[in-house]
Design a protein around this motif. Structure first.
Motif, PDB file in Angstrom:
ATOM      1  N   LYS A 129       0.797  -1.227   0.000  1.00 61.10           N
ATOM      2  CA  LYS A 129       0.000   0.000   0.000  1.00 61.10           C
ATOM      3  C   LYS A 129       0.835   1.285   0.000  1.00 61.10           C
ATOM      4  N   VAL A 130       2.037   1.241   0.571  1.00 61.21           N
ATOM      5  CA  VAL A 130       2.871   2.436   0.679  1.00 61.21           C
ATOM      6  C   VAL A 130       4.141   2.235  -0.129  1.00 61.21           C
ATOM      7  N   ILE A 131       4.428   3.172  -1.009  1.00 60.26           N
ATOM      8  CA  ILE A 131       5.661   3.108  -1.787  1.00 60.26           C
ATOM      9  C   ILE A 131       6.576   4.245  -1.368  1.00 60.26           C
ATOM     10  N   GLY A 132       7.838   3.891  -1.129  1.00 64.70           N
ATOM     11  CA  GLY A 132       8.828   4.873  -0.725  1.00 64.70           C
ATOM     12  C   GLY A 132       9.825   5.135  -1.842  1.00 64.70           C
ATOM     13  N   MET A 188      11.281   5.292   6.257  1.00 63.45           N
ATOM     14  CA  MET A 188      11.069   4.337   5.178  1.00 63.45           C
ATOM     15  C   MET A 188      10.554   2.988   5.696  1.00 63.45           C
ATOM     16  N   ALA A 189      10.595   2.802   7.008  1.00 64.17           N
ATOM     17  CA  ALA A 189      10.081   1.565   7.594  1.00 64.17           C
ATOM     18  C   ALA A 189       8.593   1.395   7.328  1.00 64.17           C
ATOM     19  N   GLU A 190       7.909   2.487   6.982  1.00 62.60           N
ATOM     20  CA  GLU A 190       6.479   2.416   6.671  1.00 62.60           C
ATOM     21  C   GLU A 190       6.218   1.818   5.298  1.00 62.60           C
ATOM     22  N   ALA A 191       7.211   1.848   4.422  1.00 67.34           N
ATOM     23  CA  ALA A 191       7.020   1.464   3.028  1.00 67.34           C
ATOM     24  C   ALA A 191       6.943  -0.044   2.834  1.00 67.34           C
TER      25      ALA A 191
END
Length: 321
Positions: A129-132, A188-191
């Protein structure tokens, strides 16, 4: 011989066509139907430029040729030109006669973006869902546009050494109707997917910046000494590449291999996943990494598509060479 000028490329090739051409090349390389020639890439000792040649022969796609060009870091600031400059030359595999000369600047951006996009298709989690984005230069915008076609992303986060460039990728996110958030590197740990597209010679993304289950596409390291991510991060991941020989010598894996953290035998070709001879990701918690070193066959494949389209549209210039 046919000439397709750089100014015509944008009106001929689409990201979908580039994706399909690069996907086919990966598959052909894995099955032994295509191979790359050794890369020549050197600092020329002038204008801080890197220059070289990439080429190969694709028996399945019947393309033979090379791309000549490189990276001039001062072009944009001093000349109003993009920093990457290149030209593709195609030859008749049956006779060796030159067939076409094609502007390679936009094609390089498109094929590089297509390569990371193919890796996302085959290696990223389906629920990403999340792209970094690490890097916000000219090529980063192509990378992000291509990546957004592969998953139902809901958010874009980004980091760049020069934060004032982040609006470049924020604009792409906004055009796609997605929120954009600047982050520091630990953010970036969210990506779920990370694309790194810089020209760095020291790592920015570290092992503790990345969560389990992430797919990372390292797309900027294509020269001995370059490095975008910590060697320990590469060693922690299940690693795939376009060309293993390049990965261990000029790609992101070169540092992990040199430090003894990763063996050449630990690296697989992405084409093996496409052809079904490698399972790819086998668990949601698995960390996967694509080392995109950039191979000449990718350039030749998209260039051949452009030539065919240019001939059909009557745009190709024919010269007696």
């Amino acid at each position: 011989m046919l000439i397709v000028p750089e100014r015509e490329i944008a009106g001929l090739i689409t990201s979908k066509a580039a994706f399909e051409a690069v996907e086919d090349v990966f598959a052909a390389m894995s099955s032994g139907d295509a191979y790359n020639f050794p890369v020549v890439r050197e600092a020329i000792g002038h204008k801080d430029a890197l220059y070289g040649f990439k080429g190969g022969f694709d028996r399945a796609g019947f393309t033979l040729g090379l791309k000549a060009g490189g990276y001039w870091p001062n072009n944009l600031e001093k000349h109003g030109l993009i920093n990457h400059q290149s030209t593709v030359f195609l030859f008749d595999p049956d006779t060796g006669k030159p067939v076409a000369m094609i502007g390679g600047n936009l094609l390089t951006a498109l094929r590089t973006a297509a390569a990371s996009s193919v890796s996302i298709k085959y290696l990223a989690r389906a629920d990403a869902k999340v792209i970094g984005m690490i890097g916000a230069g000219h090529q980063a915008t192509f990378q992000l546009r291509a990546a957004l076609e592969q998953r139902a992303f809901e958010k874009v986060i980004g980091w760049n050494f020069h934060p004032e460039m982040l609006p470049n990728i924020e604009k792409v996110a906004t055009e796609a109707g997605l929120p954009f958030e600047p982050v520091d590197l630990p953010g970036m740990a969210e990506a779920d997917v990370i694309i790194s597209i810089t020209s760095a010679f020291s790592p920015s993304l570290m092992a503790d910046h990345v969560s389990d289950g992430t797919h990372i596409a390292c797309m900027g390291t294509d020269t001995k000494g370059k490095q975008e991510v910590e060697a320990a991060l590469v060693a922690r991941a299940k690693v795939y590449t376009d060309e293993v020989a390049q990965s261990v010598t000029i790609g992101e894996a070169q540092h992990a291999v040199t430090q003894g953290l990763l063996a050449e035998s630990d690296i697989a070709q992405l084409g093996e996943v496409i052809n079904g001879t490698d399972p790819g990701r086998t668990a949601d918690a698995e960390l996967t990494l694509f080392d995109g070193t950039g191979v000449g066959l990718q350039d030749l494949a998209v260039a051949a598509v452009v030539v065919d389209l240019a001939v059909k549209k009557g745009i190709a210039i024919e010269v007696d060479f």
